[in-house]
Scaffold this motif. Structure first.
Motif, short mmCIF file in Angstrom:
data_model
loop_
_atom_site.label_atom_id
_atom_site.label_comp_id
_atom_site.label_asym_id
_atom_site.label_seq_id
_atom_site.Cartn_x
_atom_site.Cartn_y
_atom_site.Cartn_z
N ALA A 239 -31.51 14.65 75.06
CA ALA A 239 -30.42 15.33 74.36
C ALA A 239 -29.14 15.26 75.19
CB ALA A 239 -30.78 16.79 74.09
N PRO A 240 -28.01 15.12 74.54
CA PRO A 240 -26.75 15.09 75.30
C PRO A 240 -26.51 16.45 75.95
CG PRO A 240 -26.32 15.07 72.93
CD PRO A 240 -27.81 14.98 73.10
N ALA A 241 -25.89 16.41 77.09
CA ALA A 241 -25.58 17.65 77.82
C ALA A 241 -24.53 18.43 77.04
CB ALA A 241 -25.07 17.34 79.21
N HIS A 242 -24.62 19.76 77.11
CA HIS A 242 -23.60 20.61 76.48
C HIS A 242 -22.28 20.41 77.22
CE1 HIS A 242 -26.21 22.91 73.81
NE2 HIS A 242 -27.11 22.89 74.77
N GLU A 243 -21.20 20.42 76.48
CA GLU A 243 -19.90 20.23 77.09
C GLU A 243 -19.59 21.33 78.09
OE1 GLU A 243 -16.76 18.50 75.68
OE2 GLU A 243 -17.89 17.01 74.57
N SER A 244 -19.94 22.58 77.73
CA SER A 244 -19.72 23.69 78.65
C SER A 244 -21.00 24.50 78.71
CB SER A 244 -18.54 24.57 78.23
OG SER A 244 -18.89 25.31 77.09
N VAL A 245 -21.50 24.63 79.90
CA VAL A 245 -22.67 25.47 80.10
C VAL A 245 -22.16 26.73 80.78
CG1 VAL A 245 -24.89 25.70 81.24
CG2 VAL A 245 -24.23 23.51 80.27
#
Length: 153
Positions: free
Chosen positions: A145-151
């Motif tokens: 899964a693509p990484a979240h833009e802001s964690v």
């Protein structure tokens, strides 16, 4: 309907580890070997398992002397892994602590972000068991899964 972690079956890897935080590296190594993925793909799995084990050590009898955690991993689909950590139940005299997301933590707080990380890195997560008994906290993880833009965890 809750998604229950299967108690065994083909392809399920299970290991028991003790109550010492010094075992964290051994746990991550066991998971890395089990997922058989490149390090950058295994990273979400290692973070989720580390957080679930740390919570078991902190909030249950698993963190007491002679405590232990059971870790299980299984490939569900081509891209989804199921990981689960089972604790030893509550410590004697301790209030039962159930896994739940708390309101957003203060940005400067030193704790309170673990399950938020699990939530962000998992397709879904939950827990099975009866309050006051051992609990299994599980997560479905898609390492592609693509990484979240802001964690914000």
């Amino acid at each position: 309907m809750p998604h229950r972690f299967p108690s065994g079956g083909t392809g399920t890897r299970t290991a028991f580890f003790g109550s010492q935080p010094s075992q964290s590296a051994q746990i991550r190594s066991w998971c890395q070997r089990g997922v058989r993925l490149p390090a950058h793909r295994a990273f979400p799995v290692l973070v989720v398992v580390s957080e679930l084990v740390a919570n078991a050590w902190l909030h249950s009898a698993s963190g007491a002397e002679c405590g232990r955690v059971r870790i299980q991993m299984r490939h569900l689909l081509e891209r989804v892994l199921l990981v689960a950590v089972t604790d030893d139940g509550p410590r004697p005299g301790q209030t039962v602590c159930l896994p739940r997301l708390t309101p957003e933590a203060d940005a400067l707080a030193t704790c309170g972000r673990g399950l938020r990380l699990v939530d962000r890195l998992s397709v879904e997560w939950g827990w099975d068991g009866e309050p006051g008994r051992p609990l299994t906290v599980w997560a479905h993880i898609d390492p592609y899964a693509p990484a979240h833009e802001s964690v914000e965890a």
